[in-house]
Design a protein around this motif. Structure first.
Motif, PDB file in Angstrom:
ATOM      1  N   SER A  30     -20.333  22.368  -6.901  1.00 29.33           N
ATOM      2  CA  SER A  30     -20.891  21.798  -5.674  1.00 29.33           C
ATOM      3  C   SER A  30     -21.808  22.821  -5.014  1.00 29.33           C
ATOM      4  N   ARG A  31     -22.501  22.395  -3.991  1.00 28.27           N
ATOM      5  CA  ARG A  31     -23.424  23.298  -3.307  1.00 28.27           C
ATOM      6  C   ARG A  31     -22.719  24.409  -2.562  1.00 28.27           C
ATOM      7  N   SER A  32     -21.469  24.180  -2.190  1.00 27.21           N
ATOM      8  CA  SER A  32     -20.715  25.210  -1.475  1.00 27.21           C
ATOM      9  C   SER A  32     -20.104  26.239  -2.421  1.00 27.21           C
ATOM     10  N   GLY A  33     -20.258  26.054  -3.738  1.00 32.32           N
ATOM     11  CA  GLY A  33     -19.724  27.002  -4.706  1.00 32.32           C
ATOM     12  C   GLY A  33     -18.356  26.631  -5.228  1.00 32.32           C
ATOM     13  N   THR A  34     -17.900  25.422  -4.932  1.00 34.99           N
ATOM     14  CA  THR A  34     -16.606  24.955  -5.415  1.00 34.99           C
ATOM     15  C   THR A  34     -16.793  24.240  -6.742  1.00 34.99           C
ATOM     16  N   LEU A  35     -15.907  24.516  -7.688  1.00 36.47           N
ATOM     17  CA  LEU A  35     -15.983  23.908  -9.013  1.00 36.47           C
ATOM     18  C   LEU A  35     -15.048  22.709  -9.058  1.00 36.47           C
ATOM     19  N   HIS A  36     -15.590  21.521  -9.380  1.00 34.65           N
ATOM     20  CA  HIS A  36     -14.823  20.275  -9.422  1.00 34.65           C
ATOM     21  C   HIS A  36     -14.647  19.825 -10.868  1.00 34.65           C
ATOM     22  N   GLY A  37     -13.554  19.142 -11.138  1.00 40.05           N
ATOM     23  CA  GLY A  37     -13.316  18.536 -12.437  1.00 40.05           C
ATOM     24  C   GLY A  37     -13.877  17.127 -12.465  1.00 40.05           C
ATOM     25  N   ILE A  38     -14.473  16.739 -13.573  1.00 39.84           N
ATOM     26  CA  ILE A  38     -15.092  15.416 -13.690  1.00 39.84           C
ATOM     27  C   ILE A  38     -14.109  14.449 -14.337  1.00 39.84           C
ATOM     28  N   LYS A  39     -13.873  13.339 -13.651  1.00 38.12           N
ATOM     29  CA  LYS A  39     -13.007  12.290 -14.175  1.00 38.12           C
ATOM     30  C   LYS A  39     -13.786  11.384 -15.112  1.00 38.12           C
ATOM     31  N   SER A  40     -14.998  10.962 -14.680  1.00 38.15           N
ATOM     32  CA  SER A  40     -15.806  10.084 -15.528  1.00 38.15           C
ATOM     33  C   SER A  40     -17.286  10.328 -15.245  1.00 38.15           C
ATOM     34  N   ILE A  41     -18.088  10.091 -16.270  1.00 37.79           N
ATOM     35  CA  ILE A  41     -19.541  10.204 -16.148  1.00 37.79           C
ATOM     36  C   ILE A  41     -20.142   8.976 -16.819  1.00 37.79           C
ATOM     37  N   THR A  42     -21.027   8.288 -16.102  1.00 39.08           N
ATOM     38  CA  THR A  42     -21.708   7.103 -16.617  1.00 39.08           C
ATOM     39  C   THR A  42     -23.195   7.378 -16.614  1.00 39.08           C
ATOM     40  N   ILE A  43     -23.812   7.345 -17.799  1.00 45.01           N
ATOM     41  CA  ILE A  43     -25.231   7.665 -17.940  1.00 45.01           C
ATOM     42  C   ILE A  43     -26.032   6.376 -17.973  1.00 45.01           C
ATOM     43  N   ARG A  44     -27.055   6.302 -17.112  1.00 45.22           N
ATOM     44  CA  ARG A  44     -27.964   5.147 -17.058  1.00 45.22           C
ATOM     45  C   ARG A  44     -29.386   5.675 -17.066  1.00 45.22           C
ATOM     46  N   GLY A  45     -29.930   5.887 -18.244  1.00 45.39           N
ATOM     47  CA  GLY A  45     -31.298   6.401 -18.359  1.00 45.39           C
ATOM     48  C   GLY A  45     -31.368   7.860 -17.955  1.00 45.39           C
ATOM     49  N   SER A  46     -32.195   8.168 -16.947  1.00 50.97           N
ATOM     50  CA  SER A  46     -32.343   9.551 -16.501  1.00 50.97           C
ATOM     51  C   SER A  46     -31.452   9.869 -15.300  1.00 50.97           C
ATOM     52  N   ILE A  47     -30.561   8.944 -14.939  1.00 53.54           N
ATOM     53  CA  ILE A  47     -29.631   9.145 -13.831  1.00 53.54           C
ATOM     54  C   ILE A  47     -28.210   8.945 -14.355  1.00 53.54           C
ATOM     55  N   ALA A  48     -27.296   9.798 -13.902  1.00 54.81           N
ATOM     56  CA  ALA A  48     -25.889   9.657 -14.263  1.00 54.81           C
ATOM     57  C   ALA A  48     -25.060   9.586 -12.995  1.00 54.81           C
ATOM     58  N   GLU A  49     -23.980   8.844 -13.065  1.00 54.21           N
ATOM     59  CA  GLU A  49     -23.055   8.746 -11.937  1.00 54.21           C
ATOM     60  C   GLU A  49     -21.780   9.482 -12.313  1.00 54.21           C
ATOM     61  N   ILE A  50     -21.407  10.446 -11.479  1.00 54.97           N
ATOM     62  CA  ILE A  50     -20.238  11.283 -11.730  1.00 54.97           C
ATOM     63  C   ILE A  50     -19.151  10.934 -10.727  1.00 54.97           C
ATOM     64  N   THR A  51     -17.919  10.825 -11.226  1.00 61.08           N
ATOM     65  CA  THR A  51     -16.746  10.686 -10.375  1.00 61.08           C
ATOM     66  C   THR A  51     -15.843  11.876 -10.654  1.00 61.08           C
ATOM     67  N   THR A  52     -15.518  12.634  -9.614  1.00 60.93           N
ATOM     68  CA  THR A  52     -14.664  13.807  -9.779  1.00 60.93           C
ATOM     69  C   THR A  52     -13.204  13.398  -9.608  1.00 60.93           C
ATOM     70  N   HIS A  53     -12.295  14.328  -9.886  1.00 61.11           N
ATOM     71  CA  HIS A  53     -10.870  14.053  -9.739  1.00 61.11           C
ATOM     72  C   HIS A  53     -10.447  13.939  -8.280  1.00 61.11           C
ATOM     73  N   CYS A  54     -11.287  14.425  -7.362  1.00 62.84           N
ATOM     74  CA  CYS A  54     -10.989  14.266  -5.932  1.00 62.84           C
ATOM     75  C   CYS A  54     -11.686  13.020  -5.372  1.00 62.84           C
ATOM     76  N   ASN A  55     -12.063  12.086  -6.269  1.00 59.82           N
ATOM     77  CA  ASN A  55     -12.638  10.775  -5.943  1.00 59.82           C
ATOM     78  C   ASN A  55     -13.969  10.844  -5.210  1.00 59.82           C
ATOM     79  N   GLU A  56     -14.743  11.874  -5.449  1.00 63.79           N
ATOM     80  CA  GLU A  56     -16.124  11.933  -4.966  1.00 63.79           C
ATOM     81  C   GLU A  56     -17.001  11.291  -6.027  1.00 63.79           C
ATOM     82  N   THR A  57     -17.920  10.428  -5.608  1.00 66.70           N
ATOM     83  CA  THR A  57     -18.843   9.779  -6.529  1.00 66.70           C
ATOM     84  C   THR A  57     -20.263  10.065  -6.063  1.00 66.70           C
ATOM     85  N   PHE A  58     -21.108  10.510  -6.996  1.00 76.68           N
ATOM     86  CA  PHE A  58     -22.490  10.804  -6.663  1.00 76.68           C
ATOM     87  C   PHE A  58     -23.355  10.671  -7.900  1.00 76.68           C
ATOM     88  N   GLN A  59     -24.669  10.627  -7.684  1.00 76.87           N
ATOM     89  CA  GLN A  59     -25.618  10.481  -8.771  1.00 76.87           C
ATOM     90  C   GLN A  59     -26.338  11.799  -8.999  1.00 76.87           C
TER      91      GLN A  59
END
Length: 107
Positions: A30-59
């Motif tokens: 993350s931008r604050s320097g914290t390392l998160h574990g990825i639960k799932s990654i969905t790739i759609r062309g040149s954009i991917a959606e990541i869901t971390t184990h702490c239930n944060e979702t972002f592109q």
């Protein structure tokens, strides 16, 4: 025998596809320097959606020169996320991984 597996050095190519690298490592800085574990990654062309184990979702965008790509290559992080509960073996494996221009796995 377990010490041989943890001390093994892993090499990845520097210019591999960013999504493949994130998919393989399953960690996100993350931008604050914290390392998160990825639960799932969905790739759609040149954009991917990541869901971390702490239930944060972002592109994220497929960029080899992004802040996150540089942080993953150079292993820049200050702490692991306490909510994601990244195991110690995964942090050890991540710290023993090297990114090299001319040598390593193409993923």
């Amino acid at each position: 025998m377990a010490t041989d597996a943890t001390s093994k050095k892993r090499y990845y190519r520097k210019n591999v596809d960013f999504f493949k690298l994130v998919e393989k490592i399953k960690l996100w800085p993350s931008r604050s320097g914290t390392l998160h574990g990825i639960k799932s990654i969905t790739i759609r062309g040149s954009i991917a959606e990541i869901t971390t184990h702490c239930n944060e979702t972002f592109q994220i965008y497929n960029s080899r020169h992004s802040r996150a790509a540089r942080c993953l290559r150079n292993k820049l992080f200050f702490q692991a996320c306490t909510t994601c509960k990244i195991p110690a073996w995964k942090l050890e494996k991540y710290s023993s991984t090297f990114v090299n221009q001319n040598y390593g796995s193409h993923l």
